[in-house]
Design an enzyme around this catalytic site. Structure first.
Site, PDB file in Angstrom:
ATOM      1  N   TRP A 117       0.874  -1.300   0.050  1.00 32.12           N
ATOM      2  CA  TRP A 117      -0.195  -0.015   0.041  1.00 32.12           C
ATOM      3  C   TRP A 117       0.824   1.324  -0.060  1.00 32.12           C
ATOM      4  O   TRP A 117       0.496   2.380  -0.012  1.00 32.12           O
ATOM      5  CB  TRP A 117      -0.790   0.022   1.037  1.00 32.12           C
ATOM      6  CG  TRP A 117      -0.431  -0.311   2.583  1.00 32.12           C
ATOM      7  CD1 TRP A 117       0.220   0.629   3.233  1.00 32.12           C
ATOM      8  CD2 TRP A 117      -0.302  -1.599   3.042  1.00 32.12           C
ATOM      9  NE1 TRP A 117       0.848   0.012   4.382  1.00 32.12           N
ATOM     10  CE2 TRP A 117       0.713  -1.209   4.427  1.00 32.12           C
ATOM     11  CE3 TRP A 117      -0.430  -2.853   2.871  1.00 32.12           C
ATOM     12  CZ2 TRP A 117       0.895  -2.334   5.429  1.00 32.12           C
ATOM     13  CZ3 TRP A 117      -0.227  -3.826   3.731  1.00 32.12           C
ATOM     14  CH2 TRP A 117       0.529  -3.736   4.825  1.00 32.12           C
ATOM     15  N   ARG A 118       2.054   1.185  -0.081  1.00 37.13           N
ATOM     16  CA  ARG A 118       3.068   2.359  -0.068  1.00 37.13           C
ATOM     17  C   ARG A 118       3.460   2.800  -1.546  1.00 37.13           C
ATOM     18  O   ARG A 118       3.984   3.644  -1.821  1.00 37.13           O
ATOM     19  CB  ARG A 118       4.394   2.029   0.597  1.00 37.13           C
ATOM     20  CG  ARG A 118       4.436   1.673   2.223  1.00 37.13           C
ATOM     21  CD  ARG A 118       5.130   2.493   2.959  1.00 37.13           C
ATOM     22  NE  ARG A 118       4.516   2.799   4.385  1.00 37.13           N
ATOM     23  CZ  ARG A 118       5.485   2.048   5.421  1.00 37.13           C
ATOM     24  NH1 ARG A 118       6.430   1.364   5.223  1.00 37.13           N
ATOM     25  NH2 ARG A 118       4.822   2.366   6.569  1.00 37.13           N
ATOM     26  N   GLU A 177      -5.693   0.626   5.611  1.00 39.97           N
ATOM     27  CA  GLU A 177      -5.755   1.335   6.954  1.00 39.97           C
ATOM     28  C   GLU A 177      -6.898   0.654   7.828  1.00 39.97           C
ATOM     29  O   GLU A 177      -6.578   0.453   9.041  1.00 39.97           O
ATOM     30  CB  GLU A 177      -5.980   2.694   6.927  1.00 39.97           C
ATOM     31  CG  GLU A 177      -4.981   3.855   6.354  1.00 39.97           C
ATOM     32  CD  GLU A 177      -3.679   3.863   7.315  1.00 39.97           C
ATOM     33  OE1 GLU A 177      -3.829   3.282   8.508  1.00 39.97           O
ATOM     34  OE2 GLU A 177      -2.695   4.377   6.862  1.00 39.97           O
ATOM     35  N   GLN A 208      -6.201  -2.878  13.848  1.00 45.85           N
ATOM     36  CA  GLN A 208      -6.017  -3.773  15.015  1.00 45.85           C
ATOM     37  C   GLN A 208      -5.009  -4.929  14.797  1.00 45.85           C
ATOM     38  O   GLN A 208      -5.081  -5.904  15.293  1.00 45.85           O
ATOM     39  CB  GLN A 208      -7.428  -4.451  15.403  1.00 45.85           C
ATOM     40  CG  GLN A 208      -8.515  -3.297  15.367  1.00 45.85           C
ATOM     41  CD  GLN A 208      -8.464  -2.535  16.818  1.00 45.85           C
ATOM     42  OE1 GLN A 208      -7.599  -2.896  17.702  1.00 45.85           O
ATOM     43  NE2 GLN A 208      -9.353  -1.592  16.815  1.00 45.85           N
ATOM     44  N   LEU A 238      -8.727 -12.419  10.880  1.00 47.35           N
ATOM     45  CA  LEU A 238      -8.095 -11.086  11.297  1.00 47.35           C
ATOM     46  C   LEU A 238      -8.915 -10.531  12.491  1.00 47.35           C
ATOM     47  O   LEU A 238      -8.244  -9.578  12.979  1.00 47.35           O
ATOM     48  CB  LEU A 238      -8.388 -10.211  10.002  1.00 47.35           C
ATOM     49  CG  LEU A 238      -7.262  -9.526   8.985  1.00 47.35           C
ATOM     50  CD1 LEU A 238      -7.792  -8.758   8.121  1.00 47.35           C
ATOM     51  CD2 LEU A 238      -6.038  -9.524   9.630  1.00 47.35           C
ATOM     52  N   TYR A 266     -11.960  -8.571  14.845  1.00 43.06           N
ATOM     53  CA  TYR A 266     -12.746  -7.449  14.669  1.00 43.06           C
ATOM     54  C   TYR A 266     -13.486  -7.308  13.505  1.00 43.06           C
ATOM     55  O   TYR A 266     -13.207  -6.277  12.528  1.00 43.06           O
ATOM     56  CB  TYR A 266     -11.781  -6.038  14.950  1.00 43.06           C
ATOM     57  CG  TYR A 266     -11.161  -6.081  16.230  1.00 43.06           C
ATOM     58  CD1 TYR A 266     -11.584  -5.303  17.158  1.00 43.06           C
ATOM     59  CD2 TYR A 266      -9.990  -6.617  16.293  1.00 43.06           C
ATOM     60  CE1 TYR A 266     -11.192  -5.231  18.228  1.00 43.06           C
ATOM     61  CE2 TYR A 266      -9.097  -6.478  17.435  1.00 43.06           C
ATOM     62  CZ  TYR A 266      -9.793  -5.914  18.484  1.00 43.06           C
ATOM     63  OH  TYR A 266      -9.176  -5.738  19.837  1.00 43.06           O
ATOM     64  N   TYR A 278      -8.636   9.138  12.679  1.00 43.69           N
ATOM     65  CA  TYR A 278      -7.364   8.626  12.269  1.00 43.69           C
ATOM     66  C   TYR A 278      -7.339   8.380  10.884  1.00 43.69           C
ATOM     67  O   TYR A 278      -6.634   8.774  10.055  1.00 43.69           O
ATOM     68  CB  TYR A 278      -6.936   7.453  13.355  1.00 43.69           C
ATOM     69  CG  TYR A 278      -5.689   6.682  12.632  1.00 43.69           C
ATOM     70  CD1 TYR A 278      -4.411   7.117  12.765  1.00 43.69           C
ATOM     71  CD2 TYR A 278      -6.065   5.632  11.841  1.00 43.69           C
ATOM     72  CE1 TYR A 278      -3.291   6.600  11.901  1.00 43.69           C
ATOM     73  CE2 TYR A 278      -5.192   4.764  11.235  1.00 43.69           C
ATOM     74  CZ  TYR A 278      -3.891   5.303  11.188  1.00 43.69           C
ATOM     75  OH  TYR A 278      -2.973   4.670  10.746  1.00 43.69           O
ATOM     76  N   ASP A 333      -2.251   7.861  16.221  1.00 48.07           N
ATOM     77  CA  ASP A 333      -2.848   6.569  16.572  1.00 48.07           C
ATOM     78  C   ASP A 333      -1.833   6.207  17.596  1.00 48.07           C
ATOM     79  O   ASP A 333      -1.135   7.205  18.224  1.00 48.07           O
ATOM     80  CB  ASP A 333      -2.619   5.828  15.493  1.00 48.07           C
ATOM     81  CG  ASP A 333      -1.292   5.358  14.848  1.00 48.07           C
ATOM     82  OD1 ASP A 333      -0.248   6.274  15.447  1.00 48.07           O
ATOM     83  OD2 ASP A 333      -0.974   4.398  14.070  1.00 48.07           O
ATOM     84  N   CYS A 380      16.622   3.350  21.711  1.00 50.31           N
ATOM     85  CA  CYS A 380      17.130   4.641  22.201  1.00 50.31           C
ATOM     86  C   CYS A 380      18.741   4.926  21.723  1.00 50.31           C
ATOM     87  O   CYS A 380      19.098   6.047  21.427  1.00 50.31           O
ATOM     88  CB  CYS A 380      17.063   4.896  23.469  1.00 50.31           C
ATOM     89  SG  CYS A 380      15.171   4.914  23.847  1.00 50.31           S
ATOM     90  N   CYS A 423      18.898   6.237  17.921  1.00 46.46           N
ATOM     91  CA  CYS A 423      17.696   6.977  17.559  1.00 46.46           C
ATOM     92  C   CYS A 423      18.128   8.356  17.163  1.00 46.46           C
ATOM     93  O   CYS A 423      18.901   8.947  17.899  1.00 46.46           O
ATOM     94  CB  CYS A 423      16.744   6.849  18.919  1.00 46.46           C
ATOM     95  SG  CYS A 423      15.330   8.118  18.729  1.00 46.46           S
ATOM     96  N   SER A 479      -8.976  -9.113  22.688  1.00 42.84           N
ATOM     97  CA  SER A 479      -8.655  -7.478  23.348  1.00 42.84           C
ATOM     98  C   SER A 479      -9.474  -7.423  24.647  1.00 42.84           C
ATOM     99  O   SER A 479      -8.737  -6.893  25.587  1.00 42.84           O
ATOM    100  CB  SER A 479      -8.615  -6.440  22.521  1.00 42.84           C
ATOM    101  OG  SER A 479     -10.034  -6.172  22.056  1.00 42.84           O
TER     102      SER A 479
HETATM  103  S1  SF4 Z   1      12.207   8.876  20.558  1.00 45.76           S
HETATM  104 FE1  SF4 Z   1      14.164   7.690  20.526  1.00 45.76          FE
HETATM  105  S2  SF4 Z   1      15.253   8.188  22.555  1.00 45.76           S
HETATM  106 FE2  SF4 Z   1      13.119   8.728  22.809  1.00 45.76          FE
HETATM  107  S3  SF4 Z   1      12.169   6.954  23.654  1.00 45.76           S
HETATM  108 FE3  SF4 Z   1      11.752   6.760  21.470  1.00 45.76          FE
HETATM  109  S4  SF4 Z   1      13.279   5.697  20.732  1.00 45.76           S
HETATM  110 FE4  SF4 Z   1      14.271   6.454  22.670  1.00 45.76          FE
END
Ligand code: SF4
Length: 352
Positions: free
Chosen positions: A27-28, A40, A45, A83, A85, A119, A137, A198, A201, A303
């Site tokens: 779908w992209r 969508e 879900q 699927l 729902y 949404y 979302d 993180c 990120c 759910s």
């Molecule tokens: S935005 Fe980046 S740094 Fe912040 S919680 Fe999400 S993954 Fe971690």
């Protein structure tokens, strides 16, 4: 709150990340509003990995609004089987029928479609028509609450308003489709619920949840989802190579799907209690040839409900039939009916 230049840096970092990391999904490669709508609704879900094949099959069989509108609801549900729902499929079908063959082109018309909320309308209008409506979302709530360190519960009226306004402020007016898809994909792949990446990120420097060590607490919610237990006893009746099914009605799970005769009880009951119950007696009478528990203690988690199911097999003399509430079909015809995942599990286990 951050200033305008910080907001626009956040936007461009997300878009850059998206262009390098996005998944190639069917779908992209399109801006056809019909296909975006179907994708969508499927993804509302459902995980992408599971939704992918359903989308391909659905579009192959119902390539446009006209084909979907002309189809029979039972067939649409059959394509949705597994699927969950199922109201999504019923609403898709009803909405297609309401379109007079043409997918609507304004936000107001799109949001008025059955089963389409803010949404989905924002996703369709931004991706297909380039309109600057920000999507909000679960992924967006998570990314925004963490990055901006907002602990207002996302299920409160105030929280909904705050996040909606922030998302609308952030959306890139020049490329809303790209921005909306970028933030959702970022939430799905990078800033995930349990283990956000993180360390690698691109927006880590500005992320307040990372700085304040509040990632696990965000996004905040005020209510826990209430889960109820239900106890289903399915009676798989066989007579002369046939079995019996019934369409579920009423405002309940699996509406319009087919299932074996069901006796629902307020709590788990034993085999003896079931056999001597008035419901069982009136269903199969007393001249059955045999009765046994075929599959017990199946725990099926939805759910908001946990279903504890037992499947019993009852053999009746060849010509015997059940009341008019049930359709008598040949065993092999079962495959042609839309059934719940739970019944599918039973059939798979019963085959092996
Ligand atoms: S935005 Fe980046 S740094 Fe912040 S919680 Fe999400 S993954 Fe971690």
């Amino acid at each position: 709150m951050k200033n305008n230049s910080q907001l626009s840096t956040f936007n461009s970092q997300l878009i850059m990340w998206y262009e390098e990391n996005k998944r190639e999904l069917p779908w992209r490669n399109t801006t056809d509003p019909y296909k975006i709508w179907i994708s969508e609704i499927i993804l509302q879900q459902t995980r992408v990995a599971q939704g992918y094949d359903y989308f391909v099959r659905f579009i192959e069989r119902f390539p446009d609004v006209q084909t979907l509108a002309a189809a029979n609801e039972d067939e649409v549900l059959k394509y949705w089987q597994g699927l969950g729902y199922y109201s999504r499929a019923r609403n898709l079908h009803a909405a297609a029928k309401s379109m007079n063959g043409v997918f609507p082109s304004t936000y107001q018309e799109v949001i008025n479609l059955k089963g389409v909320g803010e949404y989905t309308a924002a996703a369709i209008c931004s991706i297909s028509y380039g309109m600057a409506y920000a999507v909000v979302d679960g992924n967006v709530y998570r990314v925004l609450s963490r990055y901006f360190g907002i602990d207002t519960p996302i299920d409160s009226t105030e929280g909904k308003k705050i996040f909606k306004e922030l998302a609308q402020e952030l959306i890139d007016k020049e490329q809303p489709a790209l921005y909306n898809q970028a933030i959702m994909e970022f939430g799905a792949l990078q800033c995930t619920p349990a283990s956000p990446n993180c360390t690698l990120c691109p927006v880590a420097d500005g992320c307040l949840a990372l700085a304040n060590n509040t990632i696990k607490q965000l996004p905040a919610k005020q209510h826990k989802t209430k889960v109820t237990n239900r106890y289903f006893n399915y009676i798989y009746v066989r007579a002369g190579g046939c079995t019996f099914i019934k369409k579920r009605t009423g405002n309940d799970i699996w509406k319009n799907l087919f299932e074996f005769p069901l006796i629902e009880t307020p709590e788990q009951i034993s085999e003896e209690e079931l056999y001597s119950s008035p419901e069982f007696q009136s269903l199969v009478g007393s001249d059955h040839l045999s009765v046994k528990l075929l599959l017990g203690n199946v725990k099926h988690v939805l759910s908001h409900r946990i279903i504890f199911a037992n499947f019993y097999q009852v053999d009746l003399p060849d010509g015997k039939t059940l009341s008019n509430d049930y359709i008598r079909i040949k065993q092999e015809e079962l495959e042609g009916y839309a059934i719940s995942r739970l019944t599918q599990i039973f059939l798979e286990k019963n085959k092996s």
